[in-house]
Write an enzyme that holds these catalytic residues in place. Structure first.
Site, short mmCIF file in Angstrom:
data_model
loop_
_atom_site.label_atom_id
_atom_site.label_comp_id
_atom_site.label_asym_id
_atom_site.label_seq_id
_atom_site.Cartn_x
_atom_site.Cartn_y
_atom_site.Cartn_z
N CYS A 15 -11.13 -1.69 3.13
CA CYS A 15 -10.48 -1.92 4.42
C CYS A 15 -10.03 -0.59 5.02
O CYS A 15 -9.44 0.24 4.32
CB CYS A 15 -9.27 -2.84 4.25
SG CYS A 15 -9.77 -4.56 4.05
N ARG B 151 0.81 -1.23 0.00
CA ARG B 151 0.00 0.00 0.00
C ARG B 151 0.84 1.27 0.00
O ARG B 151 0.45 2.29 0.58
CB ARG B 151 -0.96 0.04 1.20
CG ARG B 151 -1.93 -1.09 1.25
CD ARG B 151 -2.88 -1.06 0.05
NE ARG B 151 -4.00 -1.93 0.28
CZ ARG B 151 -3.99 -3.24 -0.01
NH1 ARG B 151 -2.93 -3.80 -0.54
NH2 ARG B 151 -5.06 -3.97 0.23
N GLU C 291 -5.54 2.78 6.65
CA GLU C 291 -5.25 2.68 5.22
C GLU C 291 -6.05 3.75 4.48
O GLU C 291 -5.63 4.29 3.47
CB GLU C 291 -5.64 1.28 4.71
CG GLU C 291 -5.39 1.13 3.22
CD GLU C 291 -6.01 -0.14 2.64
OE1 GLU C 291 -5.52 -1.22 2.96
OE2 GLU C 291 -6.96 -0.01 1.86
N1 EPU Z 1 -10.79 -12.80 8.86
C1 EPU Z 1 -11.52 -12.98 10.00
N2 EPU Z 1 -12.46 -12.06 10.33
C2 EPU Z 1 -12.70 -10.97 9.57
C3 EPU Z 1 -11.96 -10.77 8.39
C4 EPU Z 1 -11.01 -11.72 8.06
O1 EPU Z 1 -11.32 -13.96 10.73
O2 EPU Z 1 -13.58 -10.18 9.95
C5 EPU Z 1 -9.81 -13.83 8.46
C6 EPU Z 1 -10.28 -14.56 7.21
O3 EPU Z 1 -11.16 -15.61 7.53
C7 EPU Z 1 -8.98 -15.02 6.60
C8 EPU Z 1 -7.99 -13.95 6.99
O4 EPU Z 1 -8.58 -13.25 8.09
O5 EPU Z 1 -8.59 -16.24 7.15
C9 EPU Z 1 -7.66 -13.00 5.84
O6 EPU Z 1 -8.84 -12.38 5.38
P1 EPU Z 1 -8.96 -11.76 3.89
O7 EPU Z 1 -8.69 -12.80 2.87
O8 EPU Z 1 -10.24 -11.03 3.82
O9 EPU Z 1 -7.73 -10.78 3.79
P2 EPU Z 1 -7.39 -9.47 4.59
O10 EPU Z 1 -5.93 -9.54 4.90
O11 EPU Z 1 -8.31 -9.23 5.71
C10 EPU Z 1 -6.63 -8.16 2.47
C11 EPU Z 1 -6.78 -6.74 2.00
C12 EPU Z 1 -8.09 -6.54 1.26
C13 EPU Z 1 -8.17 -7.52 0.10
C14 EPU Z 1 -8.08 -8.96 0.67
C15 EPU Z 1 -8.12 -10.02 -0.40
C16 EPU Z 1 -5.67 -5.22 3.56
C17 EPU Z 1 -5.85 -4.25 4.67
N3 EPU Z 1 -6.76 -5.85 3.14
O12 EPU Z 1 -7.62 -8.35 3.50
O13 EPU Z 1 -8.06 -5.24 0.73
O14 EPU Z 1 -9.39 -7.38 -0.61
O15 EPU Z 1 -6.81 -9.06 1.38
O16 EPU Z 1 -7.06 -9.83 -1.29
O17 EPU Z 1 -4.56 -5.38 3.05
C18 EPU Z 1 -8.65 -2.97 0.93
O18 EPU Z 1 -7.45 -2.73 0.88
O19 EPU Z 1 -9.51 -2.04 0.96
C19 EPU Z 1 -9.07 -4.34 0.95
C20 EPU Z 1 -10.32 -4.69 1.16
#
Ligand code: EPU
Length: 312
Positions: free
Chosen positions: A230, A182, A307
């Site tokens: 996010c 980011r 972010e």
């Molecule tokens: N999880 C939870 N509870 C939640 C959310 C997530 O337990 O409320 C767990 C999920 O079950 C999973 C893990 O956390 O095991 C990762 O979740 P996810 O795949 O949604 O990835 P993330 O790291 O939470 C990142 C990006 C998102 C992007 C997704 C998919 C950041 C801050 N977020 O989320 O980006 O869409 O990966 O690639 O880097 C954004 O930047 O606006 C955004 C939404």
């Protein structure tokens, strides 16, 4: 010009005198963002060429007028008090050009990221599928190095045309560009256009991949609600470590899903999203952001950095 002119907006608008740039005064910014909240811009300017943008930059720089660049408003929270100074919107066709030659795409900063993705998939060019489901302008996506678990835009950026705060236009090339989580090392205030190097791939398999990524997000994120994606960056697991942990998971484990302040609520679907309900204000969202940060650091010891971008 339109809207009610306050003393502040008149003073701010005077900065553009003689530049022949189209502008409006006292424009509500909420409707131009995905959150849909926040106060007005004193001045909203629509430069119609790179030269006009450069002149605007120079004039604001000389006069010390604050400038903000508006992309798609997808990662942006505007304060209820609005912003003084000039907000620049790159919505003129001059900033929305696209050409595809072989595997090289040149695209203006004001072009919509999703339309770009569709155009490249149709042309049989791979490299941008990882951006499926991310609302952004091309300029905003590059500024934030938009992406996710599937990749980011930085991987395909070959060259970027920028304009610095003084109005000087120049290129930044691949070998001196850095794209991290980011972030980029582009410090120039304005991004004008980008050259992307993609690769030939079968349009049907590309579309299949786009749909898969889109479905993953649809199933795990509140895509139908008003939000700015996010809210927090995923924090590093420790000092000197590059591995990150999902901020959403931390917020979830802290028991904050569904926690509400005014019209702002921690999404029950993905805890790193704060969704805005009817009547929500920017202050509600800001208060909830602070509350989440406090509770998460107390319960897990992990600090969360925003972010989303906040104006002013
Ligand atoms: N999880 C939870 N509870 C939640 C959310 C997530 O337990 O409320 C767990 C999920 O079950 C999973 C893990 O956390 O095991 C990762 O979740 P996810 O795949 O949604 O990835 P993330 O790291 O939470 C990142 C990006 C998102 C992007 C997704 C998919 C950041 C801050 N977020 O989320 O980006 O869409 O990966 O690639 O880097 C954004 O930047 O606006 C955004 C939404």
């Amino acid at each position: 010009m339109s809207g009610t002119m306050t003393t502040m907006t008149m003073t701010d608008a005077r900065v553009l005198e003689g530049l022949n740039i189209r502008y409006e005064c006292d424009v509500p910014l909420g409707p131009l963002t995905w959150y849909g909240v926040g106060g007005p811009a004193a001045v909203l300017a629509h430069p119609a060429s790179y030269q006009q943008l450069s002149a605007l930059a120079a004039r604001c720089h000389e006069t010390g007028m604050p400038v903000y660049v508006l992309g798609n408003g997808a990662n942006l929270l505007v304060g209820d008090e609005g912003v003084e100074g000039v907000v620049v919107q790159l919505d003129d066709p001059a900033f929305r050009r696209i050409t595809i030659e072989g595997s090289v795409v040149r695209v203006g900063a004001g072009f919509d990221l999703f339309k770009l993705l569709l155009a490249t998939v149709k042309a049989g060019l791979g490299g941008l599928e990882c951006l499926a489901g991310i609302p952004a302008s091309v300029g905003g996506a590059i500024r934030m190095n938009a992406g996710g678990a599937f990749g980011d835009i930085g991987q395909v950026v070959e060259r970027v045309m920028v304009c610095d705060a003084c109005g000087q236009i120049y290129y930044r090339k691949r070998d001196d560009l850095e794209f991290g989580y980011r972030r980029t090392n582009i410090v120039a205030r304005y991004i004008l256009e980008a050259e992307l190097r993609l690769w030939p791939e079968d349009p049907e398999s590309l579309m299949k991949r786009v749909k898969e990524i889109f479905m993953y997000k649809k199933n795990s994120q509140p895509m139908g609600d008003r939000s700015a994606g996010c809210v927090f960056k995923n924090p590093k697991l420790g000092v000197g470590v590059t591995e990150r942990i999902s901020a959403g998971r931390l917020i979830d484990q802290a028991g904050l899903k569904g926690h509400r302040i005014g019209g702002a609520e921690v999404s029950v679907q993905h805890a790193n999203f704060i969704v805005a309900h009817q009547g929500c204000t920017a202050s509600d969202i800001k208060e909830l952001v602070r509350c989440v940060q406090e509770v998460v650091v107390q319960r897990t010891g992990m600090g969360l950095e925003c972010e989303i971008v906040t104006w002013p």
